[in-house]
Design a protein around this motif. Structure first.
Motif, PDB file in Angstrom:
ATOM      1  N   PRO A  98       0.711  -1.221  -0.020  1.00  0.00           N
ATOM      2  CA  PRO A  98       0.181   0.035  -0.081  1.00  0.00           C
ATOM      3  C   PRO A  98       0.923   1.289   0.034  1.00  0.00           C
ATOM      4  O   PRO A  98       2.172   1.176   0.414  1.00  0.00           O
ATOM      5  N   LYS A  99       0.186   2.421  -0.457  1.00  0.00           N
ATOM      6  CA  LYS A  99       0.895   3.771  -0.442  1.00  0.00           C
ATOM      7  C   LYS A  99       0.387   4.335   0.776  1.00  0.00           C
ATOM      8  O   LYS A  99      -0.552   4.040   1.452  1.00  0.00           O
ATOM      9  N   PRO A 100       1.167   5.470   1.433  1.00  0.00           N
ATOM     10  CA  PRO A 100       0.658   6.059   2.469  1.00  0.00           C
ATOM     11  C   PRO A 100      -0.594   6.554   2.463  1.00  0.00           C
ATOM     12  O   PRO A 100      -1.107   6.622   3.514  1.00  0.00           O
ATOM     13  N   ASP A 101      -1.269   6.914   1.256  1.00  0.00           N
ATOM     14  CA  ASP A 101      -2.517   7.407   1.397  1.00  0.00           C
ATOM     15  C   ASP A 101      -3.507   6.490   0.843  1.00  0.00           C
ATOM     16  O   ASP A 101      -4.553   6.844   0.513  1.00  0.00           O
ATOM     17  N   SER A 102      -3.200   5.055   0.793  1.00  0.00           N
ATOM     18  CA  SER A 102      -4.118   4.052   0.618  1.00  0.00           C
ATOM     19  C   SER A 102      -5.311   4.189   1.561  1.00  0.00           C
ATOM     20  O   SER A 102      -5.275   4.341   2.812  1.00  0.00           O
ATOM     21  N   LYS A 103      -6.574   3.947   1.097  1.00  0.00           N
ATOM     22  CA  LYS A 103      -7.810   3.978   1.941  1.00  0.00           C
ATOM     23  C   LYS A 103      -7.937   2.458   2.245  1.00  0.00           C
ATOM     24  O   LYS A 103      -8.446   1.737   1.366  1.00  0.00           O
ATOM     25  N   PHE A 104      -7.983   2.214   3.529  1.00  0.00           N
ATOM     26  CA  PHE A 104      -8.250   0.749   4.044  1.00  0.00           C
ATOM     27  C   PHE A 104      -9.718   0.639   4.746  1.00  0.00           C
ATOM     28  O   PHE A 104     -10.155   1.616   5.473  1.00  0.00           O
ATOM     29  N   TYR A 105     -10.492  -0.538   4.527  1.00  0.00           N
ATOM     30  CA  TYR A 105     -11.585  -1.056   5.458  1.00  0.00           C
ATOM     31  C   TYR A 105     -11.094  -2.126   5.940  1.00  0.00           C
ATOM     32  O   TYR A 105     -10.808  -3.241   5.216  1.00  0.00           O
ATOM     33  N   ILE A 106     -11.023  -2.310   7.430  1.00  0.00           N
ATOM     34  CA  ILE A 106     -10.993  -3.858   7.848  1.00  0.00           C
ATOM     35  C   ILE A 106     -12.069  -3.910   8.901  1.00  0.00           C
ATOM     36  O   ILE A 106     -12.888  -3.214   9.433  1.00  0.00           O
ATOM     37  N   ALA A 107     -12.636  -5.379   8.533  1.00  0.00           N
ATOM     38  CA  ALA A 107     -13.966  -5.770   9.432  1.00  0.00           C
ATOM     39  C   ALA A 107     -13.824  -6.142  10.712  1.00  0.00           C
ATOM     40  O   ALA A 107     -14.200  -6.970  11.044  1.00  0.00           O
ATOM     41  N   GLU A 108     -13.058  -5.208  11.437  1.00  0.00           N
ATOM     42  CA  GLU A 108     -12.761  -5.564  13.010  1.00  0.00           C
ATOM     43  C   GLU A 108     -12.652  -4.028  13.615  1.00  0.00           C
ATOM     44  O   GLU A 108     -11.908  -3.259  12.910  1.00  0.00           O
ATOM     45  N   GLN A 109     -12.703  -4.004  14.657  1.00  0.00           N
ATOM     46  CA  GLN A 109     -12.538  -2.584  15.475  1.00  0.00           C
ATOM     47  C   GLN A 109     -12.065  -2.936  17.113  1.00  0.00           C
ATOM     48  O   GLN A 109     -11.671  -2.076  17.566  1.00  0.00           O
ATOM     49  N   LEU A 110     -12.307  -4.241  17.596  1.00  0.00           N
ATOM     50  CA  LEU A 110     -11.918  -4.407  18.871  1.00  0.00           C
ATOM     51  C   LEU A 110     -10.964  -5.362  19.047  1.00  0.00           C
ATOM     52  O   LEU A 110     -10.882  -6.332  20.065  1.00  0.00           O
ATOM     53  N   THR A 111      -9.767  -5.380  18.414  1.00  0.00           N
ATOM     54  CA  THR A 111      -8.942  -6.361  18.185  1.00  0.00           C
ATOM     55  C   THR A 111      -7.552  -5.996  18.327  1.00  0.00           C
ATOM     56  O   THR A 111      -7.439  -4.667  17.845  1.00  0.00           O
ATOM     57  N   PRO A 112      -6.527  -6.783  18.758  1.00  0.00           N
ATOM     58  CA  PRO A 112      -5.183  -6.270  18.585  1.00  0.00           C
ATOM     59  C   PRO A 112      -4.920  -5.800  17.239  1.00  0.00           C
ATOM     60  O   PRO A 112      -4.114  -5.052  16.877  1.00  0.00           O
ATOM     61  N   LEU A 113      -5.396  -6.663  16.360  1.00  0.00           N
ATOM     62  CA  LEU A 113      -4.812  -6.320  14.875  1.00  0.00           C
ATOM     63  C   LEU A 113      -5.314  -5.059  14.430  1.00  0.00           C
ATOM     64  O   LEU A 113      -4.730  -4.169  13.730  1.00  0.00           O
ATOM     65  N   TYR A 114      -6.484  -4.715  14.924  1.00  0.00           N
ATOM     66  CA  TYR A 114      -7.048  -3.240  14.344  1.00  0.00           C
ATOM     67  C   TYR A 114      -6.165  -2.150  15.036  1.00  0.00           C
ATOM     68  O   TYR A 114      -5.675  -1.187  14.424  1.00  0.00           O
ATOM     69  N   SER A 115      -5.813  -2.425  16.266  1.00  0.00           N
ATOM     70  CA  SER A 115      -4.993  -1.523  17.049  1.00  0.00           C
ATOM     71  C   SER A 115      -3.839  -1.107  16.660  1.00  0.00           C
ATOM     72  O   SER A 115      -3.361  -0.377  16.317  1.00  0.00           O
ATOM     73  N   TYR A 116      -3.037  -2.135  16.012  1.00  0.00           N
ATOM     74  CA  TYR A 116      -2.094  -2.253  15.245  1.00  0.00           C
ATOM     75  C   TYR A 116      -1.824  -1.547  14.015  1.00  0.00           C
ATOM     76  O   TYR A 116      -1.120  -0.680  13.585  1.00  0.00           O
ATOM     77  N   LEU A 117      -2.959  -1.811  13.223  1.00  0.00           N
ATOM     78  CA  LEU A 117      -3.090  -1.411  11.872  1.00  0.00           C
ATOM     79  C   LEU A 117      -3.350  -0.043  11.967  1.00  0.00           C
ATOM     80  O   LEU A 117      -3.049   0.765  10.935  1.00  0.00           O
ATOM     81  N   LYS A 118      -4.132   0.655  13.006  1.00  0.00           N
ATOM     82  CA  LYS A 118      -4.750   1.945  13.011  1.00  0.00           C
ATOM     83  C   LYS A 118      -3.435   2.895  13.187  1.00  0.00           C
ATOM     84  O   LYS A 118      -3.397   4.058  12.598  1.00  0.00           O
TER      85      LYS A 118
END
Length: 281
Positions: A98-118
């Motif tokens: 991905p590029k720095p301005d790439s737009k992501f959607y991840i189907a989770e929000q209450l997980t360690p993975l979401y926290s890391y990627l955010k």
């Protein structure tokens, strides 16, 4: 690292046969670790998300207490990410690039993975499924966004990368979910996901179906997975996917769909049959 990109059952069989000696050694190594350690233990390796040497935690959670569930364990103590999720982070960087301005959607929000990627990707939106009474895109009092994979709130061709891990198996009409993923992705965008996978089956294994009135018919013994929104209540698994999943994605319009196999003891990617999935619009 041992890795391959595979698009069909025939390719998978050919890959396993031509590398049988390698997978035999992998199996022997992992069996020896299980024989040597009957309880919780650690293995040393490099955690890609943490970018450091760590002692990965290994135990017999989610297993038959004889063989380690390598896919769901081998947990990094610094990021709390297991084997499957650490590999996902690794391949997001190198497969998706991905590029720095790439737009992501991840189907989770209450997980360690979401926290890391955010922390890593500024333009990342996460969500959970909160229930049919919520409107897609709405946010509850706890700040959790609701999305329904079969009717997402995003505009057509709004997203560069759609990430979804262990979700589609819980959607009765998963094809509708696939069509939504295609709709929201930009041309050239990619869906990157994991699901329970029957690597030796072309056909999907339908464990349960839901009728229009909400009635559920179980075709196999009911199987429930953990729910981060309701930890004390599991989520029914409707499907274990086979290689026909890629045919279905291409029929929807994706130009390519494939599995990525991987294994590396130095990176803590154990379990000889681990796979991640990628589809390109």
């Amino acid at each position: 690292m041992i890795s391959a990109r595979i698009r069909s059952l025939n390719e998978f069989i050919e890959h396993r046969n031509s590398n049988a000696h390698i997978y035999s050694r992998i199996q022997a190594l992992e069996d020896e670790l299980c024989r040597r350690h009957k309880k919780e233990f650690t293995v040393k390796g490099f955690s890609y998300p943490a970018q450091s040497e760590v002692n990965f935690l290994v135990d017999y959670l989610y297993s038959d207490n004889v063989h380690v569930n390598w896919r769901e364990r081998v947990v990094c103590p610094k990021t709390n990410l297991n084997n499957r999720l650490r590999a996902a982070v690794h391949f997001i960087d190198f497969e998706l690039a991905p590029k720095p301005d790439s737009k992501f959607y991840i189907a989770e929000q209450l997980t360690p993975l979401y926290s890391y990627l955010k922390k890593k990707y500024v333009h990342l939106t996460g969500s959970e499924y909160l229930g049919p009474e919520y409107e897609p895109g709405s946010v509850n009092k706890k700040g959790i966004r609701h999305e329904d994979a079969t009717r997402l709130s995003f505009k057509d061709e709004e997203i560069d990368y759609y990430l979804t891990f262990e979700c589609f198996e819980h959607i009765p009409d998963f094809l509708k979910g696939f069509r939504e993923s295609y709709r929201i992705l930009k041309k050239g965008g990619m869906m990157f996901w994991t699901v329970p996978f029957a690597s030796n089956s072309h056909e999907n294994i339908i464990r349960a179906t839901m009728a229009g009135d909400g009635t559920i018919t179980h075709h196999l013994e009911p199987e429930y997975h953990g729910d981060p929104v309701n930890p004390n209540k599991g989520i029914l698994c409707y499907t274990h996917f086979g290689w026909e999943m890629f045919d279905q994605l291409k029929q929807i319009g994706f130009t390519d769909a494939y599995a990525i196999t991987y294994w590396s003891d130095s990176l803590g990617y154990y379990g000889g049959g681990q796979v991640l999935f990628c589809a390109v619009k």
